[in-house]
Structure formats: C-alpha cells, structure tokens
Design a protein around this motif. Structure first.
Motif, PDB file in Angstrom:
ATOM      1  N   LEU A  63       0.829  -1.203   0.000  1.00 17.96           N
ATOM      2  CA  LEU A  63       0.000   0.000   0.000  1.00 17.96           C
ATOM      3  C   LEU A  63       0.867   1.258   0.000  1.00 17.96           C
ATOM      4  O   LEU A  63       0.592   2.219  -0.725  1.00 17.96           O
ATOM      5  N   PHE A  64       1.922   1.240   0.803  1.00 16.77           N
ATOM      6  CA  PHE A  64       2.849   2.379   0.857  1.00 16.77           C
ATOM      7  C   PHE A  64       3.527   2.576  -0.496  1.00 16.77           C
ATOM      8  O   PHE A  64       3.673   3.703  -0.971  1.00 16.77           O
ATOM      9  N   TRP A  65       3.930   1.473  -1.145  1.00 16.83           N
ATOM     10  CA  TRP A  65       4.563   1.544  -2.464  1.00 16.83           C
ATOM     11  C   TRP A  65       3.616   2.162  -3.484  1.00 16.83           C
ATOM     12  O   TRP A  65       3.987   3.026  -4.259  1.00 16.83           O
ATOM     13  N   ARG A  66       2.364   1.721  -3.482  1.00 19.53           N
ATOM     14  CA  ARG A  66       1.362   2.263  -4.406  1.00 19.53           C
ATOM     15  C   ARG A  66       1.119   3.748  -4.149  1.00 19.53           C
ATOM     16  O   ARG A  66       0.935   4.521  -5.086  1.00 19.53           O
ATOM     17  N   PHE A  67       1.103   4.145  -2.893  1.00 18.05           N
ATOM     18  CA  PHE A  67       0.903   5.552  -2.547  1.00 18.05           C
ATOM     19  C   PHE A  67       2.081   6.389  -3.048  1.00 18.05           C
ATOM     20  O   PHE A  67       1.882   7.492  -3.565  1.00 18.05           O
ATOM     21  N   LYS A  68       3.292   5.877  -2.929  1.00 18.38           N
ATOM     22  CA  LYS A  68       4.468   6.593  -3.429  1.00 18.38           C
ATOM     23  C   LYS A  68       4.397   6.753  -4.950  1.00 18.38           C
ATOM     24  O   LYS A  68       4.704   7.820  -5.479  1.00 18.38           O
TER      25      LYS A  68
ATOM     26  N   ALA B   1       4.176  10.301  -6.884  1.00 18.94           N
ATOM     27  CA  ALA B   1       5.173  10.618  -7.917  1.00 18.94           C
ATOM     28  C   ALA B   1       4.487  10.940  -9.242  1.00 18.94           C
ATOM     29  O   ALA B   1       4.874  11.892  -9.940  1.00 18.94           O
ATOM     30  N   MET B   2       3.446  10.178  -9.578  1.00 21.22           N
ATOM     31  CA  MET B   2       2.730  10.400 -10.828  1.00 21.22           C
ATOM     32  C   MET B   2       2.031  11.762 -10.812  1.00 21.22           C
ATOM     33  O   MET B   2       2.147  12.538 -11.757  1.00 21.22           O
ATOM     34  N   VAL B   3       1.323  12.061  -9.738  1.00 22.70           N
ATOM     35  CA  VAL B   3       0.610  13.336  -9.634  1.00 22.70           C
ATOM     36  C   VAL B   3       1.609  14.495  -9.619  1.00 22.70           C
ATOM     37  O   VAL B   3       1.432  15.477 -10.342  1.00 22.70           O
ATOM     38  N   SER B   4       2.658  14.372  -8.835  1.00 20.78           N
ATOM     39  CA  SER B   4       3.672  15.435  -8.771  1.00 20.78           C
ATOM     40  C   SER B   4       4.334  15.651 -10.124  1.00 20.78           C
ATOM     41  O   SER B   4       4.529  16.791 -10.557  1.00 20.78           O
ATOM     42  N   GLY B   5       4.684  14.557 -10.790  1.00 26.20           N
ATOM     43  CA  GLY B   5       5.299  14.668 -12.114  1.00 26.20           C
ATOM     44  C   GLY B   5       4.378  15.335 -13.121  1.00 26.20           C
ATOM     45  O   GLY B   5       4.819  16.155 -13.932  1.00 26.20           O
ATOM     46  N   GLY B   6       3.098  14.999 -13.084  1.00 23.62           N
ATOM     47  CA  GLY B   6       2.128  15.628 -13.987  1.00 23.62           C
ATOM     48  C   GLY B   6       1.996  17.115 -13.737  1.00 23.62           C
ATOM     49  O   GLY B   6       1.935  17.915 -14.681  1.00 23.62           O
TER      50      GLY B   6
ATOM     51  N   VAL C 164      -1.068  11.645 -17.190  1.00 18.81           N
ATOM     52  CA  VAL C 164      -1.426  10.977 -15.940  1.00 18.81           C
ATOM     53  C   VAL C 164      -2.772  10.253 -16.080  1.00 18.81           C
ATOM     54  O   VAL C 164      -2.962   9.176 -15.520  1.00 18.81           O
ATOM     55  N   ALA C 165      -3.688  10.801 -16.855  1.00 17.92           N
ATOM     56  CA  ALA C 165      -4.954  10.108 -17.112  1.00 17.92           C
ATOM     57  C   ALA C 165      -4.689   8.769 -17.794  1.00 17.92           C
ATOM     58  O   ALA C 165      -5.336   7.764 -17.490  1.00 17.92           O
ATOM     59  N   MET C 166      -3.724   8.755 -18.695  1.00 15.81           N
ATOM     60  CA  MET C 166      -3.389   7.530 -19.412  1.00 15.81           C
ATOM     61  C   MET C 166      -2.665   6.537 -18.509  1.00 15.81           C
ATOM     62  O   MET C 166      -2.849   5.327 -18.635  1.00 15.81           O
ATOM     63  N   LEU C 167      -1.870   7.048 -17.598  1.00 13.08           N
ATOM     64  CA  LEU C 167      -1.088   6.174 -16.719  1.00 13.08           C
ATOM     65  C   LEU C 167      -1.850   5.732 -15.469  1.00 13.08           C
ATOM     66  O   LEU C 167      -1.707   4.601 -15.020  1.00 13.08           O
ATOM     67  N   GLY C 168      -2.639   6.637 -14.900  1.00 16.16           N
ATOM     68  CA  GLY C 168      -3.215   6.343 -13.591  1.00 16.16           C
ATOM     69  C   GLY C 168      -4.717   6.452 -13.483  1.00 16.16           C
ATOM     70  O   GLY C 168      -5.288   6.118 -12.447  1.00 16.16           O
ATOM     71  N   GLY C 169      -5.368   6.979 -14.509  1.00 11.16           N
ATOM     72  CA  GLY C 169      -6.817   7.069 -14.451  1.00 11.16           C
ATOM     73  C   GLY C 169      -7.332   8.432 -14.041  1.00 11.16           C
ATOM     74  O   GLY C 169      -6.604   9.429 -14.017  1.00 11.16           O
ATOM     75  N   THR C 170      -8.597   8.455 -13.696  1.00 11.83           N
ATOM     76  CA  THR C 170      -9.333   9.700 -13.500  1.00 11.83           C
ATOM     77  C   THR C 170      -8.887  10.494 -12.274  1.00 11.83           C
ATOM     78  O   THR C 170      -8.634  11.699 -12.379  1.00 11.83           O
ATOM     79  N   ILE C 171      -8.826   9.858 -11.115  1.00 13.73           N
ATOM     80  CA  ILE C 171      -8.553  10.601  -9.871  1.00 13.73           C
ATOM     81  C   ILE C 171      -7.195  11.300  -9.900  1.00 13.73           C
ATOM     82  O   ILE C 171      -7.114  12.506  -9.639  1.00 13.73           O
TER      83      ILE C 171
ATOM     84  N   SER D  64      -2.463  21.971 -10.798  1.00 11.58           N
ATOM     85  CA  SER D  64      -1.698  22.754 -11.771  1.00 11.58           C
ATOM     86  C   SER D  64      -2.261  24.171 -11.854  1.00 11.58           C
ATOM     87  O   SER D  64      -1.507  25.151 -11.869  1.00 11.58           O
ATOM     88  N   ASN D  65      -3.573  24.277 -11.887  1.00  9.59           N
ATOM     89  CA  ASN D  65      -4.198  25.591 -11.942  1.00  9.59           C
ATOM     90  C   ASN D  65      -4.017  26.351 -10.630  1.00  9.59           C
ATOM     91  O   ASN D  65      -3.837  27.573 -10.642  1.00  9.59           O
ATOM     92  N   VAL D  66      -4.054  25.669  -9.519  1.00 10.55           N
ATOM     93  CA  VAL D  66      -3.830  26.322  -8.223  1.00 10.55           C
ATOM     94  C   VAL D  66      -2.423  26.917  -8.181  1.00 10.55           C
ATOM     95  O   VAL D  66      -2.236  28.078  -7.813  1.00 10.55           O
ATOM     96  N   ILE D  67      -1.435  26.134  -8.598  1.00 11.79           N
ATOM     97  CA  ILE D  67      -0.050  26.614  -8.573  1.00 11.79           C
ATOM     98  C   ILE D  67       0.142  27.751  -9.573  1.00 11.79           C
ATOM     99  O   ILE D  67       0.767  28.770  -9.255  1.00 11.79           O
TER     100      ILE D  67
END
Length: 190
Positions: A8-13, A17-22, A50-57, A66-69
C-alpha cells in the motif's frame, strides 16, 4: 499484514510521484510557452499523460493543482481549473476506450478538448472579463473574424478561441502520446 502495508505504501508513493510529475510537467510546459511567447497554452500535457497512466482521480488532481499553482503567478488561472478537470476526466475516459490507438479517434479527442478549452474557456473568459475582445493569443484572429463578416464579437471570439485551441490541444495530445509511448511498459503497468 506487513506485506499489505508495504504494498500500500509503495502504491501511494507511485501515486504521489505520478501526480507530482504531472503537475511539474504542466507547470514547466505552460511557463515555457509563456516565456518564449508561443501562442499556445501547453498546460495539460501532464493531466492527459497521468490520465493515461493512472486514471481519473490522479488526472483530476493534476489538472486542479496545476491551476492552483499557476494562479500564484496569474490569479485568473484558478477559474480555468474546471476546464482542466474536465479535460482530465475526458482523457481518462478516452484512454480507457482506446481512442488514442486510432488516428481518426485521436482527432475526435483533440476536437473535444478544443471545445472544452476554446469553447467553454471562451464563455468563461467573457463572463470574467466582460463582453469585449480580450488581449490573449486569439484576440487578433477574433478582430479579423469580426471585421470580415462574423456578426458579433462573442461569435468572433468563440471562433478564434476554438481555432487556437485546436492547435494547442493537437500539440498537447501529440506530446502526451509521445511521452506515453516512450515510457517503458513496466512504468505503464504500475
């Protein structure tokens, strides 16, 4: 139980990483376009990837944050967050339905993204800034369209924004697909 927590920890990392990279990809490309005065936005490559790699959420999180930043530097960007979220949701759906595997379906995807970005974005711009031509990339084309027969300013601005967004979304989709295809299969299966 320990193995479950470790997995679970590995999946969270991976998720972080995916969200941060996007988010970083969206930020860098959008600011690259601004810095070099490229008349494109290039602000949703990370969301689509990220949608292609990880899905909707994760894609929604990338689009929103991205818009917030970006709103730190350009406060109005925050209002366009809903468009980024809609593009992220659509990108996830289109990837699941394998639209990116066929050229004609990819062209359809680009047009849908352009309707969201250029169409809905244009309407949002008019509500935010009033009913006159803006000063964005599409303003010269909007003026030209209005001067050459488009009956009202709103239609001219909507048409200009859509045309610009077709080019932008074509570039964004091509970049996202190029990156996705360049990634090793092992990364795509995480």
């Amino acid at each position: 139980m320990k193995k479950l927590n470790s997995n679970l920890f590995w999946r969270f990392k991976i998720f972080l990483a995916m969200v941060s990279g996007g988010i970083v990809l969206n930020f860098l490309l959008a600011n690259f376009a601004i810095h070099f005065k490229i008349p494109l936005y290039l602000d949703c490559v990370g969301s689509i990837l990220v949608a292609m790699l990880g899905g909707t959420i994760p894609a929604i999180l990338v689009g929103f944050f991205s818009n917030v930043i970006n709103s730190i530097y350009s406060p109005v960007t925050l209002y366009y967050g809903i468009i980024s979220i809609l593009i992220a949701v659509c990108a996830s759906h289109f990837h699941t339905k394998r639209y990116f595997k066929h050229v004609h379906k990819t062209i359809f995807v680009i047009l849908v993204f352009a309707v969201l970005g250029g169409g809905l974005g244009s309407v949002l711009t008019w509500f935010l800034f009033g009913f006159s031509f803006g000063e964005g990339f599409s303003a010269p084309l909007a003026h030209w369209l209005f001067a050459h027969g488009v009956s009202n300013q709103f239609s001219a601005q909507l048409g200009a924004d859509f045309v610009l967004d077709v080019v932008d979304k074509a570039a964004v989709v091509v970049m996202a697909l190029w990156i996705y295809r360049a990634l090793p299969q092992k990364v795509k299966l995480q």
